[in-house]
Design a protein around this motif. Structure first.
Motif, short mmCIF file in Angstrom:
data_model
loop_
_atom_site.label_atom_id
_atom_site.label_comp_id
_atom_site.label_asym_id
_atom_site.label_seq_id
_atom_site.Cartn_x
_atom_site.Cartn_y
_atom_site.Cartn_z
N GLN A 17 -7.84 28.56 3.50
CA GLN A 17 -9.22 27.88 3.98
C GLN A 17 -8.92 27.29 5.39
O GLN A 17 -9.63 27.19 6.09
N SER A 18 -7.46 27.10 5.71
CA SER A 18 -7.32 26.65 7.07
C SER A 18 -7.78 27.64 8.26
O SER A 18 -8.55 27.42 9.20
N LEU A 30 -2.14 23.10 12.01
CA LEU A 30 -0.79 23.20 12.01
C LEU A 30 -0.23 23.00 10.61
O LEU A 30 -0.70 22.27 9.87
N SER A 31 0.44 24.22 10.31
CA SER A 31 1.01 24.31 8.94
C SER A 31 2.62 23.99 8.96
O SER A 31 3.37 24.87 9.66
N THR A 32 3.02 22.86 8.40
CA THR A 32 4.66 22.64 8.53
C THR A 32 5.42 23.64 7.95
O THR A 32 6.38 24.21 8.34
N LEU A 69 6.53 17.92 13.53
CA LEU A 69 5.17 17.59 13.44
C LEU A 69 4.62 17.07 14.79
O LEU A 69 3.72 17.60 15.69
N GLN A 70 5.09 16.10 15.20
CA GLN A 70 4.80 15.38 16.50
C GLN A 70 5.10 16.14 17.58
O GLN A 70 4.19 16.34 18.48
N ALA A 71 6.26 16.99 17.83
CA ALA A 71 6.36 17.87 18.85
C ALA A 71 5.38 18.81 18.89
O ALA A 71 4.98 19.32 20.04
N GLU A 72 4.64 19.21 17.76
CA GLU A 72 3.90 20.37 17.50
C GLU A 72 2.44 19.97 18.03
O GLU A 72 1.82 20.54 18.81
N VAL A 73 2.18 18.91 17.66
CA VAL A 73 0.75 18.26 18.38
C VAL A 73 0.83 17.96 19.96
O VAL A 73 -0.08 18.37 20.28
N GLU A 74 1.94 17.68 20.39
CA GLU A 74 1.94 17.45 21.89
C GLU A 74 1.78 18.88 22.67
O GLU A 74 1.47 18.68 23.45
N LYS A 80 -9.46 20.16 20.16
CA LYS A 80 -10.69 19.07 19.82
C LYS A 80 -10.43 18.39 18.37
O LYS A 80 -11.07 17.51 18.17
N GLY A 81 -9.20 18.71 17.89
CA GLY A 81 -8.71 18.33 16.66
C GLY A 81 -8.05 19.13 16.00
O GLY A 81 -7.63 20.29 16.41
N PHE A 82 -7.08 18.54 15.06
CA PHE A 82 -6.12 19.41 14.04
C PHE A 82 -6.48 19.51 12.63
O PHE A 82 -7.17 18.58 12.11
N ILE A 83 -6.04 20.41 12.09
CA ILE A 83 -5.93 20.62 10.66
C ILE A 83 -4.68 20.42 10.35
O ILE A 83 -3.67 21.38 10.76
N PHE A 84 -4.10 19.53 9.70
CA PHE A 84 -2.71 19.26 9.27
C PHE A 84 -2.63 19.90 7.93
O PHE A 84 -3.40 19.49 6.74
N ASP A 85 -1.76 21.04 7.58
CA ASP A 85 -1.64 21.77 6.52
C ASP A 85 -0.23 21.72 5.86
O ASP A 85 0.77 22.06 6.59
N GLY A 86 -0.05 21.09 4.60
CA GLY A 86 1.09 20.82 4.13
C GLY A 86 1.98 19.52 4.80
O GLY A 86 3.05 19.42 4.45
#
Ligand code: ADP
Length: 192
Positions: A17-18, A30-32, A69-74, A80-86
């Motif tokens: 779905q992501s 972003l899928s951990t 996860l924080q390093a990935e977001v940076e 425009k926004g994120f999908i956090f998956d897992g």
């Protein structure tokens, strides 16, 4: 920003779905799990550390996962926004994510929880194991442990979002398009 937490047990269809949500809403996915697998494949320090947990179907420690996860977001300052998956998979991770987003002047818009019964999860994961060769999907005991870990450590994190009025349960049984439409209608409503 439109920040979505896509929640649900292993095999619920978060990854599938992501991919569709990314196309439609132009978000960064972003899928951990994917990030850990990438690091394992490349034998990075993070990968070596995560592997022993993942092979058994246990969670990687919060501190390691949160920092990653924080390093990935940076890496995506223009998103425009994120999908956090897992992620988040524990209440601690949810709290850390809120603090982190708040410091960036944003927040979680909505949490969508895909609901699928255990029998169906088992079927889907064993099938995925045959096709993808993911080692954590080929061993029935590891799958059972992941579902157990989900029930004991992850499911409670939903309450954190419920308390904020952000929790939406979505029936995860049906065709890919049907489920996508269920998710999209909540997102469209929320982003108005
Ligand atoms: P699935 O949702 O199919 O179980 P994922 O690809 O999301 O698989 O994750 C695979 C594994 O990576 C998990 O079983 C866990 O060991 C680890 N992992 C992924 N995300 C997290 C997280 N947020 N916290 C701790 N461990 C995680």
């Amino acid at each position: 920003m439109l920040n979505i937490v896509l929640f649900g047990p292993p095999g619920a269809g978060k990854g599938t779905q992501s991919n569709k949500l990314v196309e439609t809403f132009g978000l960064v996915h972003l899928s951990t799990g994917d990030i850990f697998r990438y690091n394992i494949k490349n034998q990075t320090e993070l990968g070596k550390l995560a592997q022993s947990y993942i092979d058994k179907g246990n969670l990687v420690p919060d501190e390691v996962t949160i920092n990653m996860l924080q390093a990935e977001v940076e890496k995506y300052p223009e998103a425009k926004g994120f999908i956090f998956d897992g992620f988040p998979r524990t209440t601690n991770q949810a709290i850390a994510l809120d603090k982190f987003l708040e410091a960036k002047g944003t927040s979680i818009s909505v949490m969508l929880a895909l609901e699928v019964n255990e029998e169906e999860l088992m079927k889907r994961l064993l099938l995925r194991g045959q096709e993808s060769g993911r080692p954590d999907d080929t061993d029935e005991n590891v799958i059972r442990n992941r579902i157990k870990v989900y029930n004991e450590q992850t499911a409670v994190a939903a309450r954190y979002y419920e308390a904020q009025g952000k929790y939406h349960a979505i029936n995860g049984i049906g065709s890919i398009d049907e489920i996508f439409n269920r998710l999209s209608s909540v997102i469209v409503e929320k982003s108005r």
